[in-house]
Design a protein around this motif. Sequence first.
Motif, PDB file in Angstrom:
ATOM      1  N   GLU A  57      19.159   5.793  43.276  1.00  0.00           N
ATOM      2  CA  GLU A  57      18.457   7.070  43.478  1.00  0.00           C
ATOM      3  C   GLU A  57      17.172   6.867  44.279  1.00  0.00           C
ATOM      4  OE1 GLU A  57      18.123   9.339  39.880  1.00  0.00           O
ATOM      5  OE2 GLU A  57      16.719  10.708  40.877  1.00  0.00           O
ATOM      6  N   SER A  58      16.520   5.716  44.046  1.00  0.00           N
ATOM      7  CA  SER A  58      15.255   5.464  44.752  1.00  0.00           C
ATOM      8  C   SER A  58      15.471   5.427  46.268  1.00  0.00           C
ATOM      9  CB  SER A  58      14.657   4.142  44.280  1.00  0.00           C
ATOM     10  OG  SER A  58      15.605   3.116  44.498  1.00  0.00           O
ATOM     11  N   VAL A 104      18.001   7.190  47.919  1.00  0.00           N
ATOM     12  CA  VAL A 104      18.554   8.432  48.491  1.00  0.00           C
ATOM     13  C   VAL A 104      17.672   9.656  48.256  1.00  0.00           C
ATOM     14  CG1 VAL A 104      20.993   7.761  48.478  1.00  0.00           C
ATOM     15  CG2 VAL A 104      20.028   8.780  46.423  1.00  0.00           C
ATOM     16  N   ARG A 105      16.735   9.566  47.304  1.00  0.00           N
ATOM     17  CA  ARG A 105      15.889  10.732  47.029  1.00  0.00           C
ATOM     18  C   ARG A 105      14.609  10.645  47.875  1.00  0.00           C
ATOM     19  NH1 ARG A 105      13.567  13.873  42.209  1.00  0.00           N
ATOM     20  NH2 ARG A 105      15.627  13.843  41.290  1.00  0.00           N
ATOM     21  N   PRO A 106      14.344  11.632  48.750  1.00  0.00           N
ATOM     22  CA  PRO A 106      13.130  11.563  49.573  1.00  0.00           C
ATOM     23  C   PRO A 106      11.888  11.643  48.675  1.00  0.00           C
ATOM     24  CG  PRO A 106      14.570  13.375  50.265  1.00  0.00           C
ATOM     25  CD  PRO A 106      15.104  12.857  48.982  1.00  0.00           C
ATOM     26  N   PRO A 107      10.819  10.924  49.025  1.00  0.00           N
ATOM     27  CA  PRO A 107       9.608  11.002  48.200  1.00  0.00           C
ATOM     28  C   PRO A 107       9.008  12.410  48.237  1.00  0.00           C
ATOM     29  CG  PRO A 107       9.226   9.711  50.189  1.00  0.00           C
ATOM     30  CD  PRO A 107      10.683  10.033  50.153  1.00  0.00           C
ATOM     31  N   ARG A 108       8.259  12.742  47.205  1.00  0.00           N
ATOM     32  CA  ARG A 108       7.653  14.087  47.087  1.00  0.00           C
ATOM     33  C   ARG A 108       6.897  14.468  48.376  1.00  0.00           C
ATOM     34  NH1 ARG A 108       5.671  17.825  43.410  1.00  0.00           N
ATOM     35  NH2 ARG A 108       6.864  16.878  41.753  1.00  0.00           N
ATOM     36  N   LEU A 163       9.123  15.747  51.107  1.00  0.00           N
ATOM     37  CA  LEU A 163       9.605  17.108  50.846  1.00  0.00           C
ATOM     38  C   LEU A 163       8.487  18.120  51.082  1.00  0.00           C
ATOM     39  CD1 LEU A 163      11.740  16.489  47.617  1.00  0.00           C
ATOM     40  CD2 LEU A 163      12.569  16.990  49.904  1.00  0.00           C
TER      41      LEU A 163
END
Length: 349
Positions: free
Chosen positions: A331-332, A334-338, A341
Motif C-alpha cells: 500500500e505504501s 500505490v497510495r499517493p501521499p497526502r 492529493l
Amino acid sequence: MSATPTMPAPRDKVNHIGLTVVDYRGGKSTLCAGCGHNAISERIIDAMYEMGIQPEFVAKLSGIGCSSKSPAYFLNHAHGFNAVHGRMPSVASGVALANHKLMALGVSGDGDTASIGIGQFVHLMRRNLPLIYIIEDNGVYGLTKGQFSATADLGAKLKTGVINDLPPIDTCIMAIQLGATYVARSFSGDKKQLLTILKAAIAHKGTAMIDVISPCVTFNDHEGSTKSYKYSKDHDEPLNELGFVPYFENIDLDYDPGETTTVRMHDGSELRLRKLGREYDPVDKLAALHVLEEAHVKGEMLTGVFYVNAEAPSFIDLLNLVDEPLARLPESAVRPPREALERIMEELR
Ligand SMILES: Cc1ncc(C[n+]2csc(CCOP(=O)(O)OP(=O)(O)O)c2C)c(N)n1
Ligand code: SF4
Ligand SMILES: [Mg+2]
C-alpha cells in the motif's frame, strides 16, 4: 523440418522444468465425446508441457459456452476465472495488468467472441496485451443448441435445413487490422499444426489470436455444414508448413533457407514457416489481409500463421509498468501521499 513431436508424451517423462504431462491435465471433460473443443484442450496440455510452463503461473480466462467450459479440462493447478458471456476480455485485461508475470490464456467461442463479446474483442485486439486468445470456432452456439453464430459461412445449412444468408465475420482479418501481433487459424483435427501454433503463441509477448475450427459433433457436423469434420478436412488449405524450435532446444534443423522464413520470438525461440506453393511473407500485414480475403473469394479454409510482429511494444511496455506486479505492490507504494492529493485538489480549484 518441424521439431514438434506428434506422439503424446509418456506419462512419466519429465520436461525441462521436471514436470510430467499429467501435471498439466485438468478435470474430466463433460463435453460431448468427439467435440473439437476436447482436442484443443489436449493440444493446450501438450504445448504447455513441451514449453515447460509452470502451471501455477498461468491464468485461464473464459466467457460462456461449451468452449468457455473447457479451461476446466486442462491445467488444474493454474488460476482460473469463468467470466460472463462475452466479457472475458475485460477480466483478462485486468489479470494481465494486475500481474504481468502470469501467462494470460483466454478461451472463447465464436458466439462468445463474434456476437455478444465483439466490442470487448475489438478493444482487446487494439492493445497488444500479452495474452493468448483462442476462439474455439464451430460456427454455432453449441451450448444453446446450435443456432448460427456470426462466423457461420454464407450458404451453410443447419440440421433443420435453415440456410445462413449473412456473410461471416473473419476474426483473423479483424485481429490483424486491429493490432494483434500474432494471428493464426488452425483446425482441431490437425494435431501437429495446432500444437506448433500454440507453442509459438506461448513464446510470443503480445496478443496472440488463434481461431481454431472446432466441429460441434452434436449440432454442426452434418452434410451442408461448412464447419463439420469432413468439410474442414476436405477444404483445409495450409498456407505454410510450420516448424518451431524452442529457445531451450538448440536443434539444428535441416531446412532450405530459400524456402523458409524464420521469425525469432521474444523468448529466443524460432518459428520457421516454409512456403507451400504461394509466395507469402508472414510479417507483411497487407499480404496477410489479402490472402485471407482471397480465401473467402475462393471458398478456401486457409490455415496457418498469417501474421507475426515480434517487434511491436506490448501494452505492458507502453504503460511502462514497474517490474513488480501491481497486485503485489504494498500500500505504501500505490497510495499517493497526502501532500500529492492535496496538490491535485489545489489544481482543480
Ligand atoms: C448474457 C447472456 N446471453 C445469452 C446467454 C446464452 N448463451 C449461453 S452460451 C451462448 C452461446 C455460446 O456459443 P459459443 O460462444 O459459440 O460457444 P460454443 O457453445 O459453441 O462452444 C449463449 C447465447 C448467456 N448465457 N448469457
Ligand atoms: S454441443 Fe457441440 S460444442 Fe457443445 S460440447 Fe457438444 S459437440 Fe461440443
Ligand atoms: Mg460456438
